[in-house]
Design a protein around this motif. Structure first.
Motif, PDB file in Angstrom:
ATOM      1  N   ASN A  29      34.763 -57.772 -10.253  1.00 29.30           N
ATOM      2  CA  ASN A  29      33.659 -57.840  -9.985  1.00 29.30           C
ATOM      3  C   ASN A  29      33.305 -56.321  -8.418  1.00 29.30           C
ATOM      4  N   THR A  30      34.149 -55.364  -8.850  1.00 28.17           N
ATOM      5  CA  THR A  30      34.669 -54.547  -8.102  1.00 28.17           C
ATOM      6  C   THR A  30      33.884 -53.509  -8.268  1.00 28.17           C
ATOM      7  N   GLU A  31      33.193 -52.377  -7.378  1.00 33.02           N
ATOM      8  CA  GLU A  31      33.200 -50.816  -8.031  1.00 33.02           C
ATOM      9  C   GLU A  31      33.713 -50.619  -8.644  1.00 33.02           C
ATOM     10  N   GLY A 123      24.899 -68.155  -7.659  1.00 34.68           N
ATOM     11  CA  GLY A 123      26.241 -67.306  -7.942  1.00 34.68           C
ATOM     12  C   GLY A 123      27.178 -67.778  -6.667  1.00 34.68           C
ATOM     13  N   GLU A 124      28.327 -68.808  -7.163  1.00 34.06           N
ATOM     14  CA  GLU A 124      29.086 -68.693  -6.222  1.00 34.06           C
ATOM     15  C   GLU A 124      30.606 -68.418  -6.296  1.00 34.06           C
ATOM     16  N   ASP A 125      31.074 -67.933  -5.094  1.00 33.96           N
ATOM     17  CA  ASP A 125      32.763 -67.600  -5.797  1.00 33.96           C
ATOM     18  C   ASP A 125      32.921 -69.499  -5.928  1.00 33.96           C
ATOM     19  N   ILE A 126      33.856 -69.665  -7.254  1.00 33.62           N
ATOM     20  CA  ILE A 126      34.570 -71.241  -7.329  1.00 33.62           C
ATOM     21  C   ILE A 126      35.757 -71.417  -6.321  1.00 33.62           C
ATOM     22  N   ASP A 127      36.581 -70.160  -6.044  1.00 33.77           N
ATOM     23  CA  ASP A 127      38.101 -70.135  -5.459  1.00 33.77           C
ATOM     24  C   ASP A 127      37.879 -70.674  -3.614  1.00 33.77           C
ATOM     25  N   THR A 128      36.095 -70.223  -3.307  1.00 32.90           N
ATOM     26  CA  THR A 128      35.502 -70.702  -1.752  1.00 32.90           C
ATOM     27  C   THR A 128      35.589 -72.544  -1.464  1.00 32.90           C
ATOM     28  N   PHE A 129      35.729 -72.915  -3.117  1.00 33.40           N
ATOM     29  CA  PHE A 129      35.018 -74.530  -2.611  1.00 33.40           C
ATOM     30  C   PHE A 129      36.282 -75.238  -2.238  1.00 33.40           C
ATOM     31  N   SER A 172      18.340 -75.393   1.141  1.00 27.69           N
ATOM     32  CA  SER A 172      16.330 -75.245   0.144  1.00 27.69           C
ATOM     33  C   SER A 172      16.452 -75.335  -1.232  1.00 27.69           C
ATOM     34  N   TRP A 173      17.461 -76.047  -1.835  1.00 25.58           N
ATOM     35  CA  TRP A 173      18.260 -75.575  -3.214  1.00 25.58           C
ATOM     36  C   TRP A 173      18.771 -74.439  -4.274  1.00 25.58           C
ATOM     37  N   ASN A 174      17.912 -73.387  -4.073  1.00 23.66           N
ATOM     38  CA  ASN A 174      17.952 -71.924  -4.373  1.00 23.66           C
ATOM     39  C   ASN A 174      17.588 -71.217  -3.334  1.00 23.66           C
ATOM     40  N   TRP A 175      17.101 -71.644  -2.383  1.00 24.48           N
ATOM     41  CA  TRP A 175      16.847 -70.925  -1.091  1.00 24.48           C
ATOM     42  C   TRP A 175      17.658 -69.607  -0.493  1.00 24.48           C
ATOM     43  N   ARG A 176      18.577 -70.259  -0.175  1.00 22.71           N
ATOM     44  CA  ARG A 176      19.334 -69.343   0.532  1.00 22.71           C
ATOM     45  C   ARG A 176      20.973 -69.547   0.609  1.00 22.71           C
ATOM     46  N   ASP A 177      22.095 -68.341  -0.030  1.00 20.97           N
ATOM     47  CA  ASP A 177      23.146 -68.649  -0.268  1.00 20.97           C
ATOM     48  C   ASP A 177      24.038 -68.588   1.016  1.00 20.97           C
ATOM     49  N   GLY A 178      24.436 -69.138   1.326  1.00 15.71           N
ATOM     50  CA  GLY A 178      25.910 -68.556   2.483  1.00 15.71           C
ATOM     51  C   GLY A 178      26.587 -68.034   2.040  1.00 15.71           C
ATOM     52  N   GLN A 179      27.118 -67.752   3.704  1.00 13.28           N
ATOM     53  CA  GLN A 179      28.638 -66.810   3.743  1.00 13.28           C
ATOM     54  C   GLN A 179      30.055 -67.032   3.126  1.00 13.28           C
ATOM     55  N   ARG A 180      30.514 -68.268   3.325  1.00 14.48           N
ATOM     56  CA  ARG A 180      31.741 -68.967   3.237  1.00 14.48           C
ATOM     57  C   ARG A 180      32.227 -68.979   1.506  1.00 14.48           C
ATOM     58  N   THR A 181      30.685 -69.185   0.743  1.00 11.08           N
ATOM     59  CA  THR A 181      30.936 -69.168  -1.126  1.00 11.08           C
ATOM     60  C   THR A 181      30.314 -67.386  -1.563  1.00 11.08           C
ATOM     61  N   LEU A 183      28.971 -64.480  -3.388  1.00  9.85           N
ATOM     62  CA  LEU A 183      30.504 -63.754  -4.442  1.00  9.85           C
ATOM     63  C   LEU A 183      30.000 -62.474  -3.382  1.00  9.85           C
ATOM     64  N   THR A 184      31.536 -62.414  -3.571  1.00 11.24           N
ATOM     65  CA  THR A 184      31.790 -60.636  -3.376  1.00 11.24           C
ATOM     66  C   THR A 184      32.650 -60.207  -4.618  1.00 11.24           C
ATOM     67  N   GLU A 185      33.098 -59.119  -3.654  1.00 13.54           N
ATOM     68  CA  GLU A 185      33.766 -57.734  -4.499  1.00 13.54           C
ATOM     69  C   GLU A 185      35.574 -57.904  -4.930  1.00 13.54           C
ATOM     70  N   ASN A 186      35.817 -59.517  -3.900  1.00 11.51           N
ATOM     71  CA  ASN A 186      37.275 -60.318  -4.796  1.00 11.51           C
ATOM     72  C   ASN A 186      36.666 -61.495  -5.323  1.00 11.51           C
ATOM     73  N   THR A 187      35.675 -61.548  -5.469  1.00 13.51           N
ATOM     74  CA  THR A 187      35.542 -62.717  -6.734  1.00 13.51           C
ATOM     75  C   THR A 187      35.990 -62.755  -7.913  1.00 13.51           C
ATOM     76  N   ALA A 188      36.535 -63.593  -8.124  1.00 16.13           N
ATOM     77  CA  ALA A 188      38.159 -64.084  -9.452  1.00 16.13           C
ATOM     78  C   ALA A 188      36.800 -65.335 -10.407  1.00 16.13           C
ATOM     79  N   ASN A 189      36.452 -65.854  -9.504  1.00 19.57           N
ATOM     80  CA  ASN A 189      35.243 -67.251 -10.368  1.00 19.57           C
ATOM     81  C   ASN A 189      34.486 -67.244 -10.191  1.00 19.57           C
ATOM     82  N   ALA A 190      33.735 -66.892 -10.742  1.00 18.97           N
ATOM     83  CA  ALA A 190      32.517 -67.337 -10.839  1.00 18.97           C
ATOM     84  C   ALA A 190      31.274 -68.474 -11.167  1.00 18.97           C
ATOM     85  N   PHE A 191      30.502 -69.322 -10.114  1.00 15.43           N
ATOM     86  CA  PHE A 191      30.254 -70.397 -10.755  1.00 15.43           C
ATOM     87  C   PHE A 191      28.471 -69.910 -10.959  1.00 15.43           C
ATOM     88  N   LEU A 192      28.025 -69.495 -11.696  1.00  9.94           N
ATOM     89  CA  LEU A 192      26.518 -69.108 -12.285  1.00  9.94           C
ATOM     90  C   LEU A 192      25.786 -70.164 -12.151  1.00  9.94           C
TER      91      LEU A 192
END
Length: 238
Positions: A29-31, A123-129, A172-181, A183-192
């Motif tokens: 997921n890198t530029e 989407g979230e980064d699975i490896d942060t769960f 609130s279901w799908n209102w706001r994502d958190g910083q901890r999880t 998606l970033t350029e380091n994400t290799a495994n994503a939960f979409l």
């Protein structure tokens, strides 16, 4: 292995909800990885933004069907004042003509799919769960630091949230994502994830999931797996 579990508390509120999950693993997921196709992704988002105007047919914004169904859904559980679902936030930008900002390749791809189909995507980064991921009602106080915030704003009792053992993942279901999880350029495994509360949109949900999986694999590589979840099929191994 960790699981994604949609709990009884959720189904008691939304027995007809349908949720599509795309597990994208081994992605880049890198530029740098998308440099040669970055313009294609940008144009995809631009086209979808234009296409999304088809969902804005009513003079009163909140009366458009893809928005009103979520307004009604959000009345079924505790939320902060003024909270709206993610597809409403995107469509508000389209209505105002402000456009949707580029964030990173995968977020840009799922925003394009969200606008094309008029359904919330995230989407979230699975490896942060930490432990299992649940879609459930909050006990209250689940730790949450939203994207762009500097102070914690924790979950309310009875609020529908995604959470793991460390706290809330999306409020609130799908209102706001958190910083901890996020998606970033380091994400290799994503939960979409793509969500629907309108039974009439079953085939739109399935088409959106197929498109999200195809575009993710095309541009970011890796492998993709689609799971369609409902009141009968409510658990998935991550």
């Amino acid at each position: 292995m960790a699981k994604f579990i949609i709990t009884d508390e959720f189904w008691e509120l939304f027995p007809q909800a349908e949720i599509a999950v795309v597990l994208a693993k081994g992605i880049q997921n890198t530029e740098a990885h998308v440099a040669d196709v970055r313009q294609e992704i940008n144009e995809l988002l631009q086209r979808s933004s234009k296409e999304a105007t088809k969902f804005l047919t009513e003079e009163v914004f909140s009366e458009n069907k893809v928005i009103s169904v979520w307004r009604k859904a959000y009345q079924q559980f505790k939320t902060k004042k003024g909270v709206r679902c993610s597809i409403e936030a995107l469509l508000k930008r389209i209505e105002k003509g402000t456009g949707v900002s580029l964030i990173n390749p995968l977020v840009d791809i799922y925003n394009a799919v969200s606008l094309t189909y008029g359904l919330p995507c995230g989407g979230e980064d699975i490896d942060t769960f930490q432990g299992d991921l649940l879609l459930t009602k909050a006990v209250g106080g689940e730790l949450f630091l939203a994207l762009g915030d500097e102070e914690y704003d924790n979950a309310l009792p009875g609020e529908v949230i995604y959470k793991d053992e460390a706290g809330a993942v999306c409020r609130s279901w799908n209102w706001r994502d958190g910083q901890r999880t996020m998606l970033t350029e380091n994400t290799a495994n994503a939960f979409l994830i793509i969500e629907s509360v309108d039974p009439e949109r079953k085939y739109d949900l399935e088409a959106a999931a197929a498109s999200l999986a195809e575009l993710t694999k095309k541009y970011l590589g890796g492998t993709v797996e689609i799971a369609l979840m409902n009141i009968v099929n409510r658990e998935l191994t991550l």
